[in-house]
Design an enzyme around this catalytic site. Structure first.
Site, mmCIF file in Angstrom:
data_model
loop_
_atom_site.group_PDB
_atom_site.id
_atom_site.type_symbol
_atom_site.label_atom_id
_atom_site.label_comp_id
_atom_site.label_asym_id
_atom_site.label_seq_id
_atom_site.Cartn_x
_atom_site.Cartn_y
_atom_site.Cartn_z
ATOM 1 N N ASP A 227 0.803 -1.163 -0.012
ATOM 2 C CA ASP A 227 -0.116 0.016 -0.033
ATOM 3 C C ASP A 227 0.784 1.347 -0.094
ATOM 4 O OD1 ASP A 227 -2.001 -1.923 0.271
ATOM 5 O OD2 ASP A 227 -2.823 -0.838 1.983
ATOM 6 N N HIS A 277 -5.958 2.881 -4.129
ATOM 7 C CA HIS A 277 -5.700 3.135 -2.708
ATOM 8 C C HIS A 277 -5.943 4.582 -2.396
ATOM 9 C CE1 HIS A 277 -4.779 2.094 1.405
ATOM 10 N NE2 HIS A 277 -3.629 2.858 1.418
ATOM 11 N N TYR A 318 -6.606 3.201 5.715
ATOM 12 C CA TYR A 318 -6.896 2.658 7.097
ATOM 13 C C TYR A 318 -7.551 1.403 7.323
ATOM 14 C CZ TYR A 318 -5.180 7.463 6.998
ATOM 15 O OH TYR A 318 -4.663 8.557 6.758
ATOM 16 N N HIS A 368 3.991 -2.262 3.137
ATOM 17 C CA HIS A 368 3.922 -0.801 2.429
ATOM 18 C C HIS A 368 5.526 -0.645 1.772
ATOM 19 C CE1 HIS A 368 1.197 -0.490 5.745
ATOM 20 N NE2 HIS A 368 0.610 0.412 4.937
#
Ligand code: ZN
Length: 409
Positions: A227, A277, A318, A368
Site C-alpha cells: 500500500d 488506494h 486505514y 508498504h
C-alpha cells in the site's frame, strides 16, 4: 465455464490475460476443463471485421483440432492442455500486428509444442501486408534471413512469400518458421530494416499478461500486497519479485502515480496487479459519496492513462469500510489476513520472521512499499516461502484460484 469434476490429479492452471484488460480492445476469454482436458484461450478483438474473423477462424480451428485429435491423455496422471494467448502491436496507426501463441500439451507429442501465428494488417487499406511491403530493403532482409538459416543448418533460398510469419516491435523483428511440430525463430534488429523513428513514429506494444504464467491450484498460494506507493523502493521490489518469478499487488495512490510512471509500467508488464488506494490517502469512510467517487475515479483515470490498465480492486485507506464506501464504487474491496506491521517494526528481519511464521495457504499479506526495511524484508520472505512451496500471485489470481478450488468440491 468451470465444470465440477472429481479431483484426481494435480492440475496445472495456466492463467492468461484474465485481469489485464486494455481499453482499446476487447479480449475474449474461454476457459474449459474436465477430467482430461484443460483449455484456456485469450484472443483479441481489434474492431476490424476481416482481421477479427480470421483470428476467430484460426483460434476455432486450433480448438477443434485439439478437441478431436489431442484430448484424452494416454497417461492417466496427466491431462491434455490447450492454451492460446497473444500479443498485439500497433505500428504507425496504420498497421496492426497480432501474434497468437498456441501451447499444446498432449500424449501425441513427447514435449509440449508452441505454435506461432501472426497477422500484419493494414487497417487504412483493409488488407494484409507482407514484410516485404514495409521494410526499406526486402533484398537485404532475405539475404540476412538466409545467412541466419544457414547458420542454423536450415534450408535457405527463401523468397519473401515464405516470410509471412513475423512479429515486429521497437527492438526486434522475429520471424517464425516451422518444420513438422517444431517452430524456430530468427531475430533481427528492427532498426536495420525499418526506420522506426522517422517513418514509423513509434511502435506501440501491448502485451497480454505474462504469457503462460503457470499456477498450480493444488499448491499453496500467497498474495503480497503493498500500500501507499509507488515510491523510490517500488522498482527494487519489482526487481526482487522478477528474480524469483513472483508477483504481487500494489495498491497505489493516484497523486504519486505520475512521478513513477515508468515504475507503474514496469509493474504491470512484469505481471503484477495494480489496485486503487485513493488519490491522496483521505480517510474514505469520513467522506461523502461524491468525495469518495472523486478520490477513486481520479486514481483510476491516472493509472489508465499511464499504463492502459484499469484496476478492478481497491484497498480502503486505514482498512476502514462502511456502507457508504461500499455503495460508492464497483471496485472490489480487498482487506488482508496477515499484517506485516512493517511501519512499526522498522526492521527487515523482524518483519520477515513475523510473516514467515504466520502465513497460511490463501493469505493476503499487508505491507508498504514506502520503506527501505520493507524492501529488504521482501528479499528474505519471497525466496524463503517459495522454498517452502508457496506461489506468489496477485489478488485477482488468488480470487480465481479460490473459485476454482470451490468449484472442485
Ligand atoms: Zn494506506
Amino acid at each position: 465455464m468451470l465444470k465440477k469434476f472429481i479431483f484426481l490429479v494435480t492440475l496445472i492452471l495456466i492463467l492468461c490475460g484474465c485481469s489485464q484488460k486494455k481499453d482499446f480492445e476487447e479480449i475474449k476469454t474461454v476457459v474449459e476443463e474436465n477430467k482430461d482436458v484443460l483449455i484456456g484461450i485469450n484472443y483479441p478483438v481489434t474492431g476490424n471485421k476481416i482481421l477479427d474473423q480470421d483470428i476467430i477462424n484460426y483460434v476455432e480451428n486450433k480448438y477443434n483440432i485439439f478437441k478431436n485429435k489431442y484430448r484424452g491423455f494416454k497417461l492417466l496422471l496427466d491431462k491434455s492442455e490447450l492454451n492460446i494467448d497473444y500479443d498485439y502491436n500497433i505500428i504507425n496507426d496504420k498497421y496492426i500486428n497480432v501474434i497468437i501463441y498456441a501451447y499444446i500439451k498432449s500424449s501425441n507429442f513427447i514435449n509440449p509444442i508452441i505454435e506461432y501465428k501472426t497477422f500484419l494488417f493494414n487497417k487504412k487499406e483493409n488488407k494484409y501486408v507482407n514484410i516485404k511491403d514495409i521494410v526499406s530493403d526486402p533484398k537485404k532482409l532475405i539475404y540476412d534471413v538466409n545467412s541466419k538459416l544457414v547458420k542454423l543448418n536450415k534450408k535457405a533460398n527463401l523468397n519473401t512469400t515464405i516470410l509471412n510469419n513475423f512479429f515486429i516491435d521497437n527492438n526486434n523483428i522475429t520471424l517464425y518458421f516451422h518444420e513438422k511440430n517444431n517452430y524456430y525463430s530468427i531475430i533481427l534488429p528492427t532498426n536495420d530494416y525499418l526506420d522506426v523513428e522517422a517513418s514509423f513514429n513509434k511502435i506501440e506494444s501491448y502485451y497480454a499478461k505474462s504469457v503462460n504464467k503457470i499456477i498450480d491450484p493444488s499448491k499453496p498460494v500467497l498474495a503480497l500486497t503493498f500500500d501507499d506507493g509507488p515510491s523510490k523502493y517500488t522498482k527494487k521490489i519489482i526487481d526482487i519479485l522478477n528474480e524469483n518469478d513472483a508477483n504481487a499487488t500494489f495498491f497505489i495512490l493516484g497523486n504519486k502515480a505520475n512521478i513513477y510512471s515508468d515504475t507503474l509500467n514496469y509493474m504491470i508488464n512484469s505481471g503484477n496487479e495494480i489496485g486503487n488506494h485513493s488519490y491522496n490517502h483521505k480517510w474514505l469512510t469520513k467522506l461523502t459519496s461524491e468525495e469518495i467517487k472523486d478520490q477513486l475515479n481520479k486514481t483510476q483515470e491516472i493509472i489508465k492513462s499511464i499504463t492502459g490498465y484499469t484496476p478492478i480492486i481497491m484497498r480502503p485507506t486505514y482498512g476502514s469500510i462502511n456502507d457508504n464506501l461500499r455503495n460508492s464504487s464497483n471496485l472490489q474491496l480487498i482487506m488482508w489476513n496477515v499484517d506485516s506491521n512493517d511501519w512499526k517494526l522498522k526492521n527487515s528481519k523482524k518483519i520477515a520472521n513475523r510473516i514467515i511464521n504466520s502465513v497460511n495457504d490463501g493469505d493476503i499479506i499487508l505491507m508498504h512499499d514506502t520503506y527501505n526495511w520493507t524492501m529488504e524484508a521482501v528479499k528474505i520472505i519471497v525466496p524463503k516461502l517459495i522454498k517452502e512451496g508457496y506461489q506468489f500471485i496477485t489478488v485477482s489470481e488468488l480470487n480465481e484460484i479460490k473459485l476454482l478450488r470451490n468449484n472442485r468440491q
